[in-house]
Design an enzyme around this catalytic site. Structure first.
Site, short mmCIF file in Angstrom:
data_model
loop_
_atom_site.label_atom_id
_atom_site.label_comp_id
_atom_site.label_asym_id
_atom_site.label_seq_id
_atom_site.Cartn_x
_atom_site.Cartn_y
_atom_site.Cartn_z
N GLU A 101 -29.99 15.38 55.15
CA GLU A 101 -31.04 14.49 54.65
C GLU A 101 -30.53 13.65 53.48
O GLU A 101 -31.09 12.62 53.14
CB GLU A 101 -32.23 15.31 54.15
N PRO A 135 -43.89 31.12 55.32
CA PRO A 135 -44.76 32.22 54.91
C PRO A 135 -44.55 32.54 53.43
O PRO A 135 -43.40 32.59 52.96
CB PRO A 135 -44.28 33.40 55.78
P1 5GP Z 1 -45.19 24.48 54.47
O1 5GP Z 1 -43.93 25.16 54.88
O2 5GP Z 1 -45.71 24.98 53.14
O3 5GP Z 1 -46.28 24.53 55.52
O4 5GP Z 1 -44.87 22.92 54.34
C1 5GP Z 1 -44.28 22.34 53.20
C2 5GP Z 1 -42.82 22.72 53.08
O5 5GP Z 1 -42.08 22.17 54.19
C3 5GP Z 1 -42.12 22.12 51.86
O6 5GP Z 1 -42.29 22.93 50.72
C4 5GP Z 1 -40.66 22.06 52.30
O7 5GP Z 1 -40.04 23.31 52.14
C5 5GP Z 1 -40.78 21.76 53.77
N1 5GP Z 1 -40.67 20.31 54.03
C6 5GP Z 1 -41.65 19.43 54.33
N2 5GP Z 1 -41.16 18.19 54.55
C7 5GP Z 1 -39.82 18.28 54.39
C8 5GP Z 1 -38.76 17.34 54.50
O8 5GP Z 1 -38.94 16.14 54.78
N3 5GP Z 1 -37.51 17.82 54.26
C9 5GP Z 1 -37.27 19.12 53.97
N4 5GP Z 1 -36.00 19.48 53.77
N5 5GP Z 1 -38.24 20.03 53.86
C10 5GP Z 1 -39.52 19.63 54.08
#
Ligand code: 5GP
Length: 347
Positions: free
Chosen positions: A203, A99
């Site tokens: 990761e 959010p």
């Molecule tokens: P949102 O939360 O804006 O819907 O999706 C994107 C966010 O998800 C990114 O800014 C990041 O914080 C998180 N995210 C997406 N893919 C990854 C991943 O492979 N690893 C990590 N640690 N965070 C991710």
């Protein structure tokens, strides 16, 4: 052909970030809706065969997030992503998203959550027989503890008021940012409030101390866990507690944290060989240009899993969803019915 089988197979998706899951078509549509033309075109998809660094991926997320900066576009994006998963025969989806507010559009974290929930509500009404959707609120570890507290407080509130749609909290964001131990207390608070926890862990290498502390909470599922098996105390805890891992094959390889899908490189094989529960997921199907069917196809090709084993794997995921036992019973019945009706695919 295996491709047709994995596509037809009913599936559970438990690790999908909303903004990373937007298809190219959805991105184009959001660009066309962006009347202020604030968006200059930029790369938001990693093409087949290409790889990037983890940092490149996090830059891409920030670009995409500029397109979902008001309630209307967030609701549109939510519905588009759910429709994509329905088309890929995903019957149960846990969507996660961070959010965030935007003073220029009047968006607040609360209206962000409301917009996602409205998108889920409208879309699942349309596809009530096809899919059930739940929502996890994400903590972006780059943003610090105050933001995290706001997110957890919202999650606690919406757990009570969202008719069971908000079921948990995700801990994600760039693993190079901050020390995960800063978030220990707030994650514990979330867990004590009845929220389920899906935590990104290991990761990258070198996070052993935060991993041990995060495992002590303990999480209900682990996102990636790429290097956990290299850290003996961590592997032991994960095995003893039988914590399921969310495995995202294409994401790991395209995001450059794992060299290839092969046994000598990808941690899925290690966990599979020791009988640890795991679920296959897409992570960011838009950015990594994949589908959940494709992830099952890759897993089969790399590990030699049979159709029966793929079916068992997809059905086992039901054990690890954050929704109620009633939902689990319904889904298991759906899987069994599908198998009866598609017995010829197993011959
Ligand atoms: P949102 O939360 O804006 O819907 O999706 C994107 C966010 O998800 C990114 O800014 C990041 O914080 C998180 N995210 C997406 N893919 C990854 C991943 O492979 N690893 C990590 N640690 N965070 C991710």
């Amino acid at each position: 052909m295996m491709e047709q089988f994995t596509e037809a197979l009913p599936k559970v998706e438990l690790h999908a970030h909303l903004n990373g899951s937007l298809s190219e078509e959805t991105i184009q549509r959001l660009i066309s809706l962006d009347t202020k033309n604030t968006f200059t075109s930029a790369e938001t998809v990693i093409a087949k065969g290409s790889k990037r660094t983890l940092k490149d991926c996090f830059d891409m997320f920030q670009i995409i997030q500029r397109l979902t900066a008001d309630a209307e576009s967030i609701k549109y994006a939510t519905k588009a992503v759910i429709n994509d998963f329905v088309a890929d025969h995903v019957c149960y989806l846990e969507l996660r998203s961070t959010p965030r507010g935007n003073s220029a559009t009047g968006l607040t974290k609360r209206s962000y959550v409301e917009a996602v929930l409205e998108g889920i509500e409208e879309c699942t009404k349309e596809h009530s027989d096809a899919i059930e959707v739940r929502f996890l609120l994400s903590i972006d570890r780059r943003l610090g503890i105050e933001e995290a507290e706001d997110t957890v407080n919202l999650a606690i509130e919406y757990k009570k008021s969202s008719k069971g749609r908000v079921v948990g909290v995700d801990f994600s964001g760039d693993p190079n940012a901050r020390d995960g131990r800063e978030y220990l207390e707030i994650l514990k608070k979330a867990k004590q409030s009845g929220l389920r926890l899906a935590l990104h862990m290991a990761e990258i290498r070198g996070l052993q101390r935060e991993n041990i502390d995060l495992l002590s909470i303990p999480p209900d599922r682990i996102g990636h866990g790429t290097f956990l098996h290299e850290e003996l105390p961590c592997e032991d805890i994960v095995r003893k507690r039988q914590i399921p891992l969310e495995i995202c094959l294409t994401s790991n390889v395209k995001g450059g944290t794992v060299e290839s899908f092969a046994e000598e490189h990808h941690h899925m094989h290690r966990w599979k060989n020791i009988g640890q529960p795991f679920v296959l997921c897409t992570d960011d199907k838009g950015v990594f240009s994949t589908t959940l069917s494709n992830e099952y196809r890759i897993a089969a090709a790399e590990s030699g899993m049979t159709r029966q084993e793929l079916f068992d794997l997809s059905k086992r995921c039901i054990d690890f969803i954050f929704a109620s036992d009633d939902v689990k019973t319904r889904l298991r019945w759906k899987w069994d019915t599908w198998k009866e009706q598609h017995s010829s695919l197993f011959l």
